[in-house]
Design an enzyme around this catalytic site. Structure first.
Site, PDB file in Angstrom:
ATOM      1  N   GLY A 206       0.691  -0.341  -4.584  1.00 27.54           N
ATOM      2  CA  GLY A 206      -0.523  -1.147  -4.454  1.00 27.54           C
ATOM      3  C   GLY A 206      -1.429  -0.931  -5.642  1.00 27.54           C
TER       4      GLY A 206
ATOM      5  CG  ASN B 296       2.728   1.315   3.435  1.00 20.98           C
ATOM      6  OD1 ASN B 296       3.766   1.940   3.308  1.00 20.98           O
ATOM      7  ND2 ASN B 296       2.614   0.080   3.029  1.00 20.98           N
ATOM      8  N   GLY B 297       1.493  -1.158   5.502  1.00 21.53           N
ATOM      9  CA  GLY B 297       2.208  -2.050   6.416  1.00 21.53           C
ATOM     10  C   GLY B 297       1.358  -3.263   6.713  1.00 21.53           C
TER      11      GLY B 297
ATOM     12  CB  CYS C 211      -0.966   0.082   1.167  1.00 18.81           C
ATOM     13  SG  CYS C 211      -1.895  -1.428   1.412  1.00 18.81           S
TER      14      CYS C 211
ATOM     15  CE1 TYR D   8      10.723  -4.722  -7.993  1.00 18.88           C
ATOM     16  CE2 TYR D   8       9.390  -4.931  -6.005  1.00 18.88           C
ATOM     17  CZ  TYR D   8       9.506  -4.978  -7.387  1.00 18.88           C
ATOM     18  OH  TYR D   8       8.423  -5.270  -8.143  1.00 18.88           O
TER      19      TYR D   8
END
Ligand code: SF4
Length: 506
Positions: A50, A124-125, A23, A275
């Site tokens: 995401g 996010n996570g 996300c 990445y």
């Protein structure tokens, strides 16, 4: 009308997913600005984090409106939907599912009514105490439970939203979101970069380890928070600082208030540098592109090759290939051309086209690679199918030798903090030596950067980084394996109260 799934957007080999981020989040407080449009473009810049669903919530000061759907940001929103989202505060979210299936109900921002108004939240996570949080939601007082209650959604994020919405003080009086947050956030374990809002205030919070990035920026007439600095750049916001690990920020007409809900114990995800993050993003003061070039230089020093040309796997291997070429003195060239537009078709490829596999995305430049001894630089290997197809394609295109160099160490352990690799059994480096992997890829040689070399290239102290997927040293205690997993809450819902109790047992 069925929506395209954008499935051609990022995997080089159909069915061979690379590491998937969990996300992107974006928030803005800016009276007088078109906050929904700012959020749209912010999410557009964070789309790589995401691609399964997208959503924006906007407040006009007296109510919050949420619009979300499955698909890419550009598929979910148009001028009409953005035009209907009027206000001065917004939070936005682009989702890849970690805990909770990829379904509409789990799209974010999540939304809850509170006694004081309502709450919208994007995350996010990935959390590691989902079962415990689920128990806490179930134990909310009846009034809170009716607002928090059993979640319709089956993701970890919705539990946090329910807890923030349902807190009461010792006298049973409902707490505001701002008063609830310092009580709830210390009990949430795992990786969380959160943006959330009630009708008047924008909030941002980051877990004490700061595993996922989150930054604060300034507009002429407001504030922005975003997963990456690239999300600030696209809306013209200037970078102010990171949201610190363990910090809660609140922004409203009275200005910005920062407080700490936990001591900072920084363990930023090293894979963001390898990445995940955009190359034009900066994390903890370090530019991601420069880190990747440095990883390539380090790789060349650790694993030289006798070769004529260095080529990247486009595009994620490009900066490391540039670094490898610079340090080795071997010329750099583009041996593979990536079709920039395949990612923007929403037509499912036919079976005949699917069988083309990697050729659907990459075309070898025969004139450049014919007869050459190649070094091919890629950022990581997950299952190895992509690299195997790549080596075969390069040989068919006339390469004399193919030496594969990888700018991260072998991935051997699963990530519980928001990155979806393959299962441990599917990871090619789990149980195989580097030599065996090289043979399985059909390469003339294979080498990975060392863990220390990768860390040095980030310029961040080793102790401040999570590198668990490489060395198995997790930055926090993890619960029993049966209390982790993407479909934990679906199991709980499908199994009814008995299953729920079993999951919550101490
Ligand atoms: S396990 Fe790997 S991918 Fe996950 S947070 Fe740690 S370094 Fe990042």
């Amino acid at each position: 009308m069925p929506r395209g799934d954008g499935r051609l957007s990022h995997d080089l080999l159909p069915g061979e997913k690379g590491p998937q981020d969990a996300c992107g989040v974006f928030g803005v407080w800016a009276p007088g600005e078109e906050v929904a449009k700012l959020t749209y473009f912010g999410l557009y810049a964070l789309q790589h984090r995401g691609q399964e669903s997208a959503g924006i919530a906007v407040s006009n000061g007296s109510q919050i409106l949420v619009f979300k759907d499955m698909g890419l940001v550009s598929q979910v929103f148009d001028e009409t939907s953005l035009g209907s989202l009027q206000g001065h505060i917004a939070v936005g979210h682009a989702r890849y599912s970690t805990t909770g299936a990829s379904v509409w109900e789990n799209a974010q921002p999540t939304f809850r009514a509170t006694p004081h108004g309502s709450l919208a939240l994007g995350h996010n996570g990935n959390l590691v105490n989902t079962a415990e949080l689920s128990g806490m939601v179930a134990a909310l007082p009846p009034d809170g439970a009716s607002r928090g209650g059993r979640a319709v959604a089956t993701n970890d994020t919705d539990l946090v939203t329910a807890l923030l919405a349902g807190q009461v003080d010792d006298d049973g009086k409902p707490l505001t979101v701002e008063d609830a947050a310092p009580l709830v956030l210390p009990r949430v374990k795992g990786a969380f970069s959160l943006v959330f809002m009630d009708e008047q205030t924008l909030y941002a919070a980051r877990d004490p380890q700061g595993i996922r990035p989150l930054v604060l920026g300034r507009l002429d007439r407001g504030w922005v928070v975003a997963s990456e600095t690239a999300g600030l750049d696209i809306v013209g916001a200037s970078f102010i600082r990171e949201v610190e690990p363990g910090e809660l920020i609140a922004i409203d007409e009275n200005g910005l208030r920062a407080s700490r809900f936990a001591e900072a114990k920084p363990k930023g995800c090293v894979f963001e540098y390898v990445y995940l993050a955009r190359p034009d993003t900066e994390i903890a003061g370090r530019n991601v592109y420069l880190s990747r070039v440095e990883m390539g230089r380090q790789l060349a020093a650790e694993a030289p090759a006798d070769a004529d040309l260095v080529i990247p796997t486009p595009e994620s291997g490009t900066p490391a290939a540039i670094g490898y070429a610079e340090a080795s003195g071997i010329p750099y060239g583009a041996g593979l051309v990536k079709n920039s537009y395949v990612g923007r078709t929403f037509i499912q490829p036919s079976q005949t086209i699917r069988q083309l596999g990697i050729r659907l995305k990459l075309n070898p430049l025969k004139e450049v690679i014919g007869g050459k001894r190649l070094v091919v630089v890629d950022d990581s290997i997950v299952r190895g199918n992509t690299q195997r197809a790549l080596v075969r394609m390069l040989r068919e295109a006339g390469a004399a030798e193919v030496h594969v160099r990888i700018s991260s160490p072998p991935i051997k352990w699963p990530c519980f903090f928001g990155i979806d690799f393959a299962t441990r059994a599917e990871l090619i480096a789990n149980g195989a030596s580097v030599e065996e992997i090289g043979q399985s890829l059909g390469a003339d040689s294979l080498a990975y950067i060392s863990t220390d070399g990768m860390i040095e290239a980030t310029g961040i102290p080793k102790n401040n980084l999570c590198r668990a997927c490489f060395d198995g040293e997790y930055p926090m205690e993890l619960p029993d394996p049966e209390l982790l997993g993407k479909h934990l809450l679906e199991t709980e819902v499908a199994g009814g109260p008995d299953a729920a109790d079993a999951l919550r047992r101490p």
